[in-house]
Design a protein around this motif. Sequence first.
Motif, PDB file in Angstrom:
ATOM      1  N   ASN A  99       0.812  -1.220   0.000  1.00 38.07           N
ATOM      2  CA  ASN A  99       0.000   0.000   0.000  1.00 38.07           C
ATOM      3  C   ASN A  99       0.845   1.269   0.000  1.00 38.07           C
ATOM      4  N   LYS A 100       2.143   1.138   0.345  1.00 39.10           N
ATOM      5  CA  LYS A 100       3.041   2.308   0.315  1.00 39.10           C
ATOM      6  C   LYS A 100       4.478   1.803   0.301  1.00 39.10           C
ATOM      7  N   GLY A 101       5.394   2.738   0.248  1.00 40.05           N
ATOM      8  CA  GLY A 101       6.806   2.345   0.293  1.00 40.05           C
ATOM      9  C   GLY A 101       7.379   2.070  -1.078  1.00 40.05           C
ATOM     10  N   ARG A 102       8.592   1.527  -1.063  1.00 41.99           N
ATOM     11  CA  ARG A 102       9.369   1.391  -2.292  1.00 41.99           C
ATOM     12  C   ARG A 102       8.753   0.471  -3.336  1.00 41.99           C
ATOM     13  N   LEU A 103       7.996  -0.528  -2.876  1.00 41.87           N
ATOM     14  CA  LEU A 103       7.502  -1.522  -3.833  1.00 41.87           C
ATOM     15  C   LEU A 103       6.139  -1.165  -4.408  1.00 41.87           C
ATOM     16  N   ALA A 104       5.437  -0.225  -3.766  1.00 41.78           N
ATOM     17  CA  ALA A 104       4.048   0.064  -4.150  1.00 41.78           C
ATOM     18  C   ALA A 104       3.956   0.576  -5.578  1.00 41.78           C
ATOM     19  N   GLY A 106      11.392 -10.204  -2.094  1.00 48.07           N
ATOM     20  CA  GLY A 106      11.908 -11.551  -1.830  1.00 48.07           C
ATOM     21  C   GLY A 106      12.431 -11.673  -0.404  1.00 48.07           C
ATOM     22  N   ASP A 107      12.999 -10.582   0.120  1.00 50.03           N
ATOM     23  CA  ASP A 107      13.499 -10.571   1.500  1.00 50.03           C
ATOM     24  C   ASP A 107      12.359 -10.815   2.484  1.00 50.03           C
ATOM     25  N   ILE A 108      11.221 -10.193   2.187  1.00 47.89           N
ATOM     26  CA  ILE A 108      10.069 -10.305   3.089  1.00 47.89           C
ATOM     27  C   ILE A 108       9.502 -11.722   3.040  1.00 47.89           C
ATOM     28  N   VAL A 109       9.466 -12.292   1.827  1.00 48.72           N
ATOM     29  CA  VAL A 109       8.969 -13.662   1.676  1.00 48.72           C
ATOM     30  C   VAL A 109       9.881 -14.623   2.439  1.00 48.72           C
ATOM     31  N   PHE A 150      12.213  -5.580 -10.109  1.00 44.19           N
ATOM     32  CA  PHE A 150      12.403  -4.252  -9.499  1.00 44.19           C
ATOM     33  C   PHE A 150      12.587  -4.406  -7.977  1.00 44.19           C
ATOM     34  N   GLY A 151      12.860  -3.310  -7.295  1.00 42.44           N
ATOM     35  CA  GLY A 151      13.076  -3.374  -5.837  1.00 42.44           C
ATOM     36  C   GLY A 151      14.327  -4.161  -5.498  1.00 42.44           C
ATOM     37  N   ARG A 152      15.325  -4.066  -6.389  1.00 41.44           N
ATOM     38  CA  ARG A 152      16.541  -4.862  -6.189  1.00 41.44           C
ATOM     39  C   ARG A 152      17.345  -4.310  -5.000  1.00 41.44           C
ATOM     40  N   CYS A 153      17.677  -5.167  -4.080  1.00 36.80           N
ATOM     41  CA  CYS A 153      18.502  -4.778  -2.944  1.00 36.80           C
ATOM     42  C   CYS A 153      19.124  -6.041  -2.358  1.00 36.80           C
ATOM     43  N   ARG A 154      19.995  -5.866  -1.389  1.00 38.08           N
ATOM     44  CA  ARG A 154      20.554  -7.049  -0.726  1.00 38.08           C
ATOM     45  C   ARG A 154      20.481  -6.866   0.776  1.00 38.08           C
ATOM     46  N   ASP A 198      20.936  -5.458   7.470  1.00 36.48           N
ATOM     47  CA  ASP A 198      19.938  -4.531   6.949  1.00 36.48           C
ATOM     48  C   ASP A 198      19.951  -4.516   5.422  1.00 36.48           C
ATOM     49  N   LEU A 199      18.912  -3.914   4.839  1.00 34.41           N
ATOM     50  CA  LEU A 199      18.827  -3.848   3.378  1.00 34.41           C
ATOM     51  C   LEU A 199      19.701  -2.739   2.832  1.00 34.41           C
ATOM     52  N   VAL A 200      20.371  -3.047   1.739  1.00 32.14           N
ATOM     53  CA  VAL A 200      21.264  -2.081   1.096  1.00 32.14           C
ATOM     54  C   VAL A 200      20.960  -2.107  -0.398  1.00 32.14           C
ATOM     55  N   SER A 201      20.906  -0.930  -1.027  1.00 32.59           N
ATOM     56  CA  SER A 201      20.880  -0.984  -2.497  1.00 32.59           C
ATOM     57  C   SER A 201      22.101  -0.260  -3.042  1.00 32.59           C
ATOM     58  N   THR A 202      22.245   1.046  -2.794  1.00 34.34           N
ATOM     59  CA  THR A 202      23.445   1.729  -3.303  1.00 34.34           C
ATOM     60  C   THR A 202      24.580   1.691  -2.283  1.00 34.34           C
ATOM     61  N   GLU A 221      20.196 -11.781  -1.728  1.00 37.39           N
ATOM     62  CA  GLU A 221      19.873 -10.794  -2.782  1.00 37.39           C
ATOM     63  C   GLU A 221      18.359 -10.807  -2.921  1.00 37.39           C
ATOM     64  N   SER A 222      17.767  -9.634  -3.095  1.00 44.83           N
ATOM     65  CA  SER A 222      16.303  -9.585  -3.135  1.00 44.83           C
ATOM     66  C   SER A 222      15.775  -8.730  -4.282  1.00 44.83           C
ATOM     67  N   THR A 223      14.655  -9.160  -4.857  1.00 48.46           N
ATOM     68  CA  THR A 223      13.890  -8.366  -5.824  1.00 48.46           C
ATOM     69  C   THR A 223      12.411  -8.609  -5.503  1.00 48.46           C
TER      70      THR A 223
HETATM   71  P1  AMP Z   1       9.213  -0.227   2.323  1.00 45.95           P
HETATM   72  O1  AMP Z   1       9.793  -0.396   3.686  1.00 45.95           O
HETATM   73  O2  AMP Z   1       7.731  -0.366   2.292  1.00 45.95           O
HETATM   74  O3  AMP Z   1       9.761   0.941   1.590  1.00 45.95           O
HETATM   75  O4  AMP Z   1       9.659  -1.496   1.472  1.00 45.95           O
HETATM   76  C1  AMP Z   1      10.749  -2.181   1.840  1.00 45.95           C
HETATM   77  C2  AMP Z   1      11.016  -3.197   0.801  1.00 45.95           C
HETATM   78  O5  AMP Z   1      11.470  -2.569  -0.383  1.00 45.95           O
HETATM   79  C3  AMP Z   1      12.125  -4.097   1.232  1.00 45.95           C
HETATM   80  O6  AMP Z   1      11.675  -5.141   2.022  1.00 45.95           O
HETATM   81  C4  AMP Z   1      12.722  -4.537  -0.070  1.00 45.95           C
HETATM   82  O7  AMP Z   1      12.013  -5.635  -0.592  1.00 45.95           O
HETATM   83  C5  AMP Z   1      12.509  -3.317  -0.970  1.00 45.95           C
HETATM   84  N1  AMP Z   1      13.720  -2.475  -1.104  1.00 45.95           N
HETATM   85  C6  AMP Z   1      14.350  -2.236  -2.270  1.00 45.95           C
HETATM   86  N2  AMP Z   1      15.422  -1.467  -2.076  1.00 45.95           N
HETATM   87  C7  AMP Z   1      15.498  -1.183  -0.782  1.00 45.95           C
HETATM   88  C8  AMP Z   1      16.397  -0.421   0.052  1.00 45.95           C
HETATM   89  N3  AMP Z   1      17.455   0.200  -0.457  1.00 45.95           N
HETATM   90  N4  AMP Z   1      16.135  -0.328   1.348  1.00 45.95           N
HETATM   91  C9  AMP Z   1      15.059  -0.916   1.847  1.00 45.95           C
HETATM   92  N5  AMP Z   1      14.204  -1.645   1.148  1.00 45.95           N
HETATM   93  C10 AMP Z   1      14.406  -1.801  -0.154  1.00 45.95           C
END
Ligand code: AMP
Length: 310
Positions: free
Chosen positions: A32-37, A92-95, A110-114, A179-183, A200-202
């Motif tokens: 509903n919000k955030g990076r993946l929405a 994928g990280d959440i799954v 999309f939403g590529r991060c590690r 923690d999650l890192v992209s750049t 690695e997550s997408t």
């Molecule tokens: P949100 O917290 O709703 O913004 O979404 C977090 C999800 O976005 C993460 O669980 C990842 O699947 C994805 N994601 C992609 N890039 C990043 C990043 N740099 N930092 C955090 N989450 C990311």
Amino acid sequence: MYAQRRRDAEAQGTTNRCGAPNQGNMKIALPNKGRLAEGARELLELAGLEFDMRDRALQASLGDDFTAIFVNARDIPEFVADGAAQLGITGGDIVAESGRNVQTLLDLGFGRCRLAVAAREDSAIRSLEDIGEGARVATVFPNLTQRFFRALGREVTLVPISGAAEIAPHLGVADVIVDLVSTGSTLKVNGLQEVATVLESTALLIGSVDLLDTAGGARRARELTAALESVLRAQDKRYLMANVPKRVLEEIKRILPGINGPTIIDVMDGGEFVAAHAVVEQRDIYRTIAELKQVGAQGILVTRIERLMP
Ligand code: AMP
């Protein structure tokens, strides 16, 4: 009154837009919000599914086959596993962290991060070997973290937090974070350095495990997956059109191999030129145009492709 009832039934997914009963409208859980929405919505729209939000922000009808429900990305594996939704799009990280029994239908790219282990730049921790038994690890991914360190034969002390892990080592409450890192810029700004990658997550399209058990469910899941795949396949491709001298057609076949060779169409110019059309990898466009010009091509056009079916 009737219109309101129809809207309600439609929003609940029991009727389609024409008011006809749906044969078990399928629910798809979306962030509903955030990076993946935004990525999820954009991809579904490109695949030809229209969002009809009406006045309900939590639910939307998507064509006649699907109803979208908007929820927290972290809850999506749970909802899909429990049957509240048959499909979902989430990270994928959440799954992986949820450990819920769902099936991955498609990697959406999309939403590529590690998910990474990081330590303070000024600490003695430079590699995983420097993280000892009982080390304190701050993370919002306790399950993946514990599994990762156990696989290395180490039992760490989890410091569960709900966000902003990067501050924990500076407050002295943790030795490292996961923690999650992209750049990597957030880590850098916070004086942290990456030590190892956990995962690695997408974004993924997931489905409930019994999704394919009914003919209707299997068909709709297959159709949606194929539509999304066609969008993903088209993303890094372009359609190129050019008028080329007929005498260099052999050269054109080499320069524009396309999917099954270029399409050649007559041009009503008296016979000197033909039009050549082909799908070209985006990364090859610059070189392809230069080569086409060298053999005398004119009127070169490059367009985006919305969907590409094999
Ligand atoms: P949100 O917290 O709703 O913004 O979404 C977090 C999800 O976005 C993460 O669980 C990842 O699947 C994805 N994601 C992609 N890039 C990043 C990043 N740099 N930092 C955090 N989450 C990311």
